[in-house]
Design a protein around this motif. Structure first.
Motif, PDB file in Angstrom:
ATOM      1  N   ILE A  85       0.856  -1.183   0.000  1.00  0.00           N
ATOM      2  CA  ILE A  85       0.000   0.000   0.000  1.00  0.00           C
ATOM      3  C   ILE A  85       0.895   1.238   0.000  1.00  0.00           C
ATOM      4  O   ILE A  85       1.527   1.555   1.015  1.00  0.00           O
ATOM      5  N   PRO A  86       0.989   1.942  -1.122  1.00  0.00           N
ATOM      6  CA  PRO A  86       1.839   3.140  -1.168  1.00  0.00           C
ATOM      7  C   PRO A  86       1.184   4.305  -0.422  1.00  0.00           C
ATOM      8  O   PRO A  86      -0.037   4.497  -0.479  1.00  0.00           O
ATOM      9  N   LEU A  87       2.007   5.073   0.251  1.00  0.00           N
ATOM     10  CA  LEU A  87       1.527   6.228   0.998  1.00  0.00           C
ATOM     11  C   LEU A  87       1.812   7.508   0.231  1.00  0.00           C
ATOM     12  O   LEU A  87       2.814   7.593  -0.492  1.00  0.00           O
ATOM     13  N   PRO A  88       0.986   8.536   0.394  1.00  0.00           N
ATOM     14  CA  PRO A  88       1.318   9.837  -0.194  1.00  0.00           C
ATOM     15  C   PRO A  88       2.546  10.432   0.480  1.00  0.00           C
ATOM     16  O   PRO A  88       2.913  10.046   1.602  1.00  0.00           O
ATOM     17  N   ASP A  89       3.165  11.392  -0.193  1.00  0.00           N
ATOM     18  CA  ASP A  89       4.418  11.952   0.298  1.00  0.00           C
ATOM     19  C   ASP A  89       4.302  12.546   1.696  1.00  0.00           C
ATOM     20  O   ASP A  89       5.203  12.395   2.523  1.00  0.00           O
ATOM     21  N   PHE A  90       3.181  13.226   1.980  1.00  0.00           N
ATOM     22  CA  PHE A  90       3.080  13.895   3.280  1.00  0.00           C
ATOM     23  C   PHE A  90       2.953  12.898   4.433  1.00  0.00           C
ATOM     24  O   PHE A  90       3.265  13.227   5.581  1.00  0.00           O
ATOM     25  N   LEU A  91       2.509  11.664   4.152  1.00  0.00           N
ATOM     26  CA  LEU A  91       2.462  10.631   5.187  1.00  0.00           C
ATOM     27  C   LEU A  91       3.726   9.787   5.224  1.00  0.00           C
ATOM     28  O   LEU A  91       3.959   9.049   6.175  1.00  0.00           O
ATOM     29  N   ASN A  92       4.529   9.898   4.178  1.00  0.00           N
ATOM     30  CA  ASN A  92       5.793   9.168   4.120  1.00  0.00           C
ATOM     31  C   ASN A  92       6.932   9.949   4.754  1.00  0.00           C
ATOM     32  O   ASN A  92       8.065   9.462   4.811  1.00  0.00           O
ATOM     33  N   ASP A  93       6.642  11.150   5.210  1.00  0.00           N
ATOM     34  CA  ASP A  93       7.656  12.037   5.782  1.00  0.00           C
ATOM     35  C   ASP A  93       7.752  11.812   7.289  1.00  0.00           C
ATOM     36  O   ASP A  93       7.085  10.935   7.850  1.00  0.00           O
ATOM     37  N   THR A  94       8.575  12.602   7.940  1.00  0.00           N
ATOM     38  CA  THR A  94       8.680  12.573   9.396  1.00  0.00           C
ATOM     39  C   THR A  94       8.262  13.915   9.979  1.00  0.00           C
ATOM     40  O   THR A  94       8.275  14.940   9.291  1.00  0.00           O
ATOM     41  N   VAL A  95       7.879  13.879  11.241  1.00  0.00           N
ATOM     42  CA  VAL A  95       7.468  15.082  11.968  1.00  0.00           C
ATOM     43  C   VAL A  95       8.341  15.204  13.209  1.00  0.00           C
ATOM     44  O   VAL A  95       8.539  14.219  13.932  1.00  0.00           O
ATOM     45  N   GLU A  96       8.870  16.375  13.442  1.00  0.00           N
ATOM     46  CA  GLU A  96       9.675  16.599  14.650  1.00  0.00           C
ATOM     47  C   GLU A  96       8.740  16.878  15.821  1.00  0.00           C
ATOM     48  O   GLU A  96       8.155  17.950  15.927  1.00  0.00           O
ATOM     49  N   ILE A  97       8.608  15.909  16.692  1.00  0.00           N
ATOM     50  CA  ILE A  97       7.741  16.078  17.867  1.00  0.00           C
ATOM     51  C   ILE A  97       8.366  17.084  18.827  1.00  0.00           C
ATOM     52  O   ILE A  97       7.703  17.988  19.326  1.00  0.00           O
ATOM     53  N   ILE A  98       9.641  16.876  19.083  1.00  0.00           N
ATOM     54  CA  ILE A  98      10.450  17.855  19.810  1.00  0.00           C
ATOM     55  C   ILE A  98      11.748  18.002  19.009  1.00  0.00           C
ATOM     56  O   ILE A  98      12.065  17.124  18.188  1.00  0.00           O
ATOM     57  N   PRO A  99      12.490  19.071  19.203  1.00  0.00           N
ATOM     58  CA  PRO A  99      13.728  19.243  18.431  1.00  0.00           C
ATOM     59  C   PRO A  99      14.654  18.038  18.558  1.00  0.00           C
ATOM     60  O   PRO A  99      14.939  17.568  19.667  1.00  0.00           O
ATOM     61  N   GLY A 100      15.055  17.512  17.429  1.00  0.00           N
ATOM     62  CA  GLY A 100      15.957  16.372  17.415  1.00  0.00           C
ATOM     63  C   GLY A 100      15.277  15.035  17.564  1.00  0.00           C
ATOM     64  O   GLY A 100      15.946  14.015  17.732  1.00  0.00           O
ATOM     65  N   ALA A 101      13.941  15.022  17.510  1.00  0.00           N
ATOM     66  CA  ALA A 101      13.200  13.763  17.662  1.00  0.00           C
ATOM     67  C   ALA A 101      12.189  13.612  16.537  1.00  0.00           C
ATOM     68  O   ALA A 101      10.988  13.838  16.725  1.00  0.00           O
ATOM     69  N   PRO A 102      12.644  13.246  15.328  1.00  0.00           N
ATOM     70  CA  PRO A 102      11.707  13.025  14.226  1.00  0.00           C
ATOM     71  C   PRO A 102      10.928  11.736  14.435  1.00  0.00           C
ATOM     72  O   PRO A 102      11.445  10.756  14.989  1.00  0.00           O
ATOM     73  N   TYR A 103       9.677  11.741  13.985  1.00  0.00           N
ATOM     74  CA  TYR A 103       8.819  10.560  14.136  1.00  0.00           C
ATOM     75  C   TYR A 103       8.019  10.396  12.846  1.00  0.00           C
ATOM     76  O   TYR A 103       7.561  11.394  12.264  1.00  0.00           O
ATOM     77  N   PRO A 104       7.852   9.156  12.354  1.00  0.00           N
ATOM     78  CA  PRO A 104       7.137   8.957  11.091  1.00  0.00           C
ATOM     79  C   PRO A 104       5.738   9.553  11.118  1.00  0.00           C
ATOM     80  O   PRO A 104       4.959   9.323  12.057  1.00  0.00           O
ATOM     81  N   ALA A 105       5.420  10.322  10.081  1.00  0.00           N
ATOM     82  CA  ALA A 105       4.132  11.019  10.037  1.00  0.00           C
ATOM     83  C   ALA A 105       2.972  10.044  10.005  1.00  0.00           C
ATOM     84  O   ALA A 105       1.918  10.295  10.605  1.00  0.00           O
ATOM     85  N   PHE A 106       3.137   8.927   9.317  1.00  0.00           N
ATOM     86  CA  PHE A 106       2.015   7.982   9.215  1.00  0.00           C
ATOM     87  C   PHE A 106       1.722   7.325  10.559  1.00  0.00           C
ATOM     88  O   PHE A 106       0.554   7.131  10.916  1.00  0.00           O
ATOM     89  N   ARG A 107       2.764   6.989  11.307  1.00  0.00           N
ATOM     90  CA  ARG A 107       2.533   6.422  12.636  1.00  0.00           C
ATOM     91  C   ARG A 107       1.834   7.432  13.548  1.00  0.00           C
ATOM     92  O   ARG A 107       0.962   7.069  14.341  1.00  0.00           O
ATOM     93  N   LEU A 108       2.219   8.694  13.420  1.00  0.00           N
ATOM     94  CA  LEU A 108       1.546   9.738  14.198  1.00  0.00           C
ATOM     95  C   LEU A 108       0.089   9.873  13.764  1.00  0.00           C
ATOM     96  O   LEU A 108      -0.807  10.070  14.600  1.00  0.00           O
ATOM     97  N   ALA A 109      -0.172   9.736  12.464  1.00  0.00           N
ATOM     98  CA  ALA A 109      -1.547   9.796  11.965  1.00  0.00           C
ATOM     99  C   ALA A 109      -2.378   8.642  12.514  1.00  0.00           C
ATOM    100  O   ALA A 109      -3.562   8.816  12.839  1.00  0.00           O
ATOM    101  N   ILE A 110      -1.772   7.460  12.636  1.00  0.00           N
ATOM    102  CA  ILE A 110      -2.479   6.314  13.214  1.00  0.00           C
ATOM    103  C   ILE A 110      -2.908   6.625  14.647  1.00  0.00           C
ATOM    104  O   ILE A 110      -4.032   6.332  15.060  1.00  0.00           O
ATOM    105  N   ILE A 111      -1.998   7.236  15.416  1.00  0.00           N
ATOM    106  CA  ILE A 111      -2.323   7.588  16.803  1.00  0.00           C
ATOM    107  C   ILE A 111      -3.479   8.578  16.848  1.00  0.00           C
ATOM    108  O   ILE A 111      -4.438   8.408  17.622  1.00  0.00           O
ATOM    109  N   LEU A 112      -3.434   9.618  16.016  1.00  0.00           N
ATOM    110  CA  LEU A 112      -4.492  10.625  16.007  1.00  0.00           C
ATOM    111  C   LEU A 112      -5.822  10.022  15.579  1.00  0.00           C
ATOM    112  O   LEU A 112      -6.864  10.266  16.213  1.00  0.00           O
TER     113      LEU A 112
END
Length: 309
Positions: free
Chosen positions: A122-149
């Motif tokens: 299942i291919p993901l769109p680019d914005f879900l394939n990226d990472t999000v910095e939760i706090i400085p220096g702590a990137p987290y996969p955007a899709f995993r964060l979307a699952i939580i939300l």
């Protein structure tokens, strides 16, 4: 201790826990209201992943594929309930176990015939394939964060439906005394069908969200079904609240334990022994927790008076 790793594993624990909750919520609703042991619940999880992969391929959009998957799995659940399961409500649990185990085999072979033996992606769109910095220096996969939300949003919506709507009132009443609400003129057969379809849709939602992370393959629902049953036993059969808390607890124990147990054992055991024992103990911790809960509270942590309580 690596605090950034701890934060990441806690988020991973919430992600796993919320996926388990989506599965456990549907299964505990079906069991709590219909007194139906449905071992094929994991098959709807699998079908959600396969439907999403197919619809995503057709439309070229993961989001549109996900939107199409939910009503498809809901409809599939209704068809299965009407054709295969409706006659089993008055039968004992052993008959239900055998029949729904047969459904697992049916879905696995049907999937093999339709999609073939090779897994799908299942291919993901680019914005879900990226990472999000939760706090400085702590990137987290955007899709995993979307699952939580999404998991928290669905949990809140499910609580609202069960606790605040007329359908939820009927669900709670059906869990408490199905004969009484049937005598009051409620179409109990239709209620059962809707609840089963809702449970299938929740499992399908978990499957379509897990598909891009895990491999979409035949039989993918069986292993997670075991964890789902553990969630229901710990939380209390028929309890939405219990399913939520137990799922989060198991998700955290599984992910955090696997990451940090080897370091903890290194403090008290030789390195080679710790490396050998840590994976085994990590796998056992969830089941040890279930055994402890059953020994102290055989009805689970939150035994319900009605569904959602």
């Amino acid at each position: 201790m690596n605090w950034l790793l701890l934060l990441e594993q806690i988020l991973n624990g919430f992600q796993l826990g919320l996926l388990l909750f989506l599965l456990a919520a549907g299964l505990t609703l079906v069991f709590g209201i219909m007194d139906m042991v449905n071992l094929a619940h994991g098959s709807f999880y699998m079908m959600g992943a396969y439907f999403c992969a197919t619809f995503t391929g057709w439309t070229g959009s993961f989001l549109l594929g996900a939107v199409l998957t939910l009503p498809a799995v809901f409809l599939l659940g209704i068809i299965v309930e009407v054709i295969a399961l409706r006659t089993l409500y008055s039968r004992d649990h052993l008959d239900q176990v055998m029949a729904t185990f047969g459904l697992i085999l049916f879905f696995n072979e049907a999937t093999r015939l339709i999609w073939g033996p090779i897994g799908l992606v299942i291919p993901l769109p680019d914005f879900l394939n990226d990472t999000v910095e939760i706090i400085p220096g702590a990137p987290y996969p955007a899709f995993r964060l979307a699952i939580i939300l999404v998991g928290f949003l669905v949990a809140g919506l499910l609580y609202f439906i069960v606790a605040r709507t007329k359908l939820g009132m009927l669900i709670r009443a059906g869990a408490s005394n199905r004969e009484m609400i049937g005598a009051l003129g409620v179409n109990i057969r239709l209620l059962f069908t809707l609840v089963f379809g809702l449970g299938a849709a929740l499992a399908g939602l978990a499957g379509l969200m897990a598909g891009p992370i895990l491999s979409v393959e035949i039989g993918m629902g069986e292993s997670i079904l075991i964890l789902t049953l553990v969630v229901i036993v710990i939380g209390g059969i028929g309890s939405i609240k219990g399913a939520f808390i137990a799922a989060i607890l198991i998700g955290l124990i599984d992910t955090v334990g696997r990451s940090f147990l080897p370091e903890i054992l290194d403090l008290v055991l030789p390195a080679q022994t710790a490396a050998t024992a840590a994976p085994a103990i990590s796998s056992m911790m969830i089941y040890l927790l279930m055994a402890l809960v059953l020994a102290i509270r055989p009805q689970g942590l939150f035994p319900p008076k009605g569904v959602g309580r």
